[in-house]
Motif scaffolding. Structure first.
Motif, mmCIF file in Angstrom:
data_model
loop_
_atom_site.group_PDB
_atom_site.id
_atom_site.type_symbol
_atom_site.label_atom_id
_atom_site.label_comp_id
_atom_site.label_asym_id
_atom_site.label_seq_id
_atom_site.Cartn_x
_atom_site.Cartn_y
_atom_site.Cartn_z
ATOM 1 N N UNK A 45 87.278 36.800 104.913
ATOM 2 C CA UNK A 45 86.262 36.069 105.662
ATOM 3 C C UNK A 45 85.336 35.182 104.853
ATOM 4 N N UNK A 46 85.590 35.017 103.555
ATOM 5 C CA UNK A 46 84.736 34.145 102.748
ATOM 6 C C UNK A 46 85.283 32.725 102.698
ATOM 7 N N UNK A 47 84.421 31.788 102.309
ATOM 8 C CA UNK A 47 84.851 30.396 102.116
ATOM 9 C C UNK A 47 84.956 30.135 100.619
ATOM 10 N N UNK A 48 85.967 29.337 100.234
ATOM 11 C CA UNK A 48 86.237 29.128 98.804
ATOM 12 C C UNK A 48 86.201 27.647 98.448
ATOM 13 N N UNK A 49 85.521 27.352 97.349
ATOM 14 C CA UNK A 49 85.607 26.038 96.709
ATOM 15 C C UNK A 49 86.350 26.286 95.394
ATOM 16 N N UNK A 50 87.647 25.943 95.345
ATOM 17 C CA UNK A 50 88.460 26.274 94.169
ATOM 18 C C UNK A 50 88.417 25.128 93.155
ATOM 19 N N UNK A 51 88.101 25.469 91.918
ATOM 20 C CA UNK A 51 88.024 24.463 90.851
ATOM 21 C C UNK A 51 88.677 25.000 89.591
ATOM 22 N N UNK A 52 89.057 24.056 88.710
ATOM 23 C CA UNK A 52 89.470 24.493 87.379
ATOM 24 C C UNK A 52 88.779 23.622 86.341
ATOM 25 N N UNK A 53 88.836 24.079 85.110
ATOM 26 C CA UNK A 53 87.994 23.505 84.046
ATOM 27 C C UNK A 53 88.110 21.983 83.902
ATOM 28 N N UNK A 54 89.310 21.385 84.095
ATOM 29 C CA UNK A 54 89.359 19.918 83.973
ATOM 30 C C UNK A 54 88.413 19.198 84.943
ATOM 31 N N UNK A 55 88.069 19.829 86.077
ATOM 32 C CA UNK A 55 87.125 19.203 87.020
ATOM 33 C C UNK A 55 85.749 19.007 86.385
ATOM 34 N N UNK A 56 85.447 19.831 85.385
ATOM 35 C CA UNK A 56 84.085 19.838 84.840
ATOM 36 C C UNK A 56 84.037 19.397 83.373
ATOM 37 N N UNK A 57 85.113 18.779 82.882
ATOM 38 C CA UNK A 57 85.135 18.416 81.458
ATOM 39 C C UNK A 57 83.952 17.528 81.105
ATOM 40 N N UNK A 58 83.370 17.818 79.946
ATOM 41 C CA UNK A 58 82.179 17.085 79.511
ATOM 42 C C UNK A 58 82.191 17.026 77.982
ATOM 43 N N UNK A 59 81.591 15.976 77.404
ATOM 44 C CA UNK A 59 81.501 15.934 75.932
ATOM 45 C C UNK A 59 80.623 17.065 75.417
ATOM 46 N N UNK A 60 80.722 17.354 74.138
ATOM 47 C CA UNK A 60 79.879 18.397 73.546
ATOM 48 C C UNK A 60 78.415 18.106 73.839
ATOM 49 N N UNK A 61 77.679 19.154 74.180
ATOM 50 C CA UNK A 61 76.267 18.944 74.532
ATOM 51 C C UNK A 61 75.515 18.303 73.375
ATOM 52 N N UNK A 62 74.743 17.297 73.708
ATOM 53 C CA UNK A 62 73.926 16.613 72.709
ATOM 54 C C UNK A 62 72.673 16.135 73.441
ATOM 55 N N UNK A 63 71.519 16.636 73.025
ATOM 56 C CA UNK A 63 70.269 16.293 73.711
ATOM 57 C C UNK A 63 69.990 14.793 73.648
ATOM 58 N N UNK A 64 70.437 14.135 72.574
ATOM 59 C CA UNK A 64 70.236 12.680 72.475
ATOM 60 C C UNK A 64 71.031 11.967 73.563
ATOM 61 N N UNK A 65 72.282 12.422 73.779
ATOM 62 C CA UNK A 65 73.113 11.822 74.823
ATOM 63 C C UNK A 65 72.457 12.041 76.179
ATOM 64 N N UNK A 66 71.955 13.266 76.394
ATOM 65 C CA UNK A 66 71.292 13.552 77.675
ATOM 66 C C UNK A 66 70.086 12.621 77.864
#
Ligand SMILES: Cc1cc2nc3c(=O)[nH]c(=O)nc-3n(C[C@H](O)[C@H](O)[C@H](O)COP(=O)(O)O)c2cc1C
Length: 222
Positions: A45-66
């Motif tokens: 009875x639950x609802x699912x939003x299915x994702x995998x890691x390629x959906x969220x790929x991002x460069x290495x965190x860098x505060x300057x980039x942010x």
């Protein structure tokens, strides 16, 4: 085995789960386990939003980039998926007894949004690995950033050992007892999330107090 009640799925109030396979690999074992979790959630009875890691790929965190260009699209998608779900389920590979760098990087990016999206979200952690430990050590490492961020990580985690041999042709866990235990774990988590969402009297304040004074520069909770 004691555990979740046996209410039919019609009795359950709607709850939305982000289910994430935290592997970049196309033929991922964690992808298969995450699919199992999604099926169990929907069957109950639950609802699912299915994702995998390629959906969220991002460069290495860098505060300057942010500061200069803002959040990368993958991080913003992850934020949105976390915020629009009532809870998350992550099936993660174990890399060198910890979590994959890509997953940690994505958690780091999302943790910089305000309000901080993981705070007070319920989470269930799963892993699959060819090893006998099933990637379980990685999940203990993964608990640390999530709990630091105020996520409520379900005490029972599920790790599938020898995962390269564990699935049958239909993608189910071939060992019936293990499949039953998996369903039991997932449904127990669903019960908790549903209660937390729909019966707020069971909510508890879950605040870590380390003695520091409120300060926007260090606060992880808005
Ligand atoms: C860099 C690296 C480190 C790994 N370290 C571990 C480990 O510590 N424990 C383990 O059980 N498996 C380890 N493995 C094997 C993974 O569990 C295996 O590749 C698994 O299939 C990855 O998950 P996936 O199939 O979902 O991509 C490692 C694999 C890689 C590439």
């Amino acid at each position: 085995m004691t555990g979740p009640d046996t209410r039919s799925s019609q009795d359950r109030k709607p709850v939305r789960f982000l289910v994430l396979s935290a592997s970049l690999r196309a033929d991922s074992l964690n992808g298969r386990l995450a699919r199992r979790a999604a099926e169990t959630i929907e069957a109950n009875g639950g609802e699912v939003d299915f994702r995998s890691m390629p959906d969220f790929e991002a460069p290495s965190y860098n505060a300057d980039v942010q500061d200069e260009t803002g959040f990368p699209p993958g991080a913003d998608r992850f934020r949105e998926c976390v915020q629009t779900a009532d809870a998350f389920v992550i099936s993660s590979p174990e890399y060198n007894a910890s979590m994959p760098g890509e997953l940690k990087n994505s958690i780091d990016w999302v943790s910089r949004f305000r309000p901080q999206p993981f705070n007070e979200k319920h989470g269930l952690l799963l892993s699959a690995s060819p090893s006998m430990a099933g990637g379980n050590r990685g999940l203990w490492a993964l608990r640390v950033p999530f709990e630091h961020l105020g996520a409520r990580i379900y005490p029972d985690m599920f790790s599938l050992a020898q995962a390269h041999r564990a699935f049958d042709a239909d993608g189910r866990i071939a060992n019936d007892q293990l499949q039953e235990r998996f369903d039991h774990n997932v449904v127990g988590f669903m019960d908790l999330v549903e209660a937390s969402k729909h019966y707020p009297c069971v909510r508890t304040a879950w605040v870590e107090y380390l003695g520091e004074r409120p300060d926007p520069a260090t606060d992880r909770v808005e």
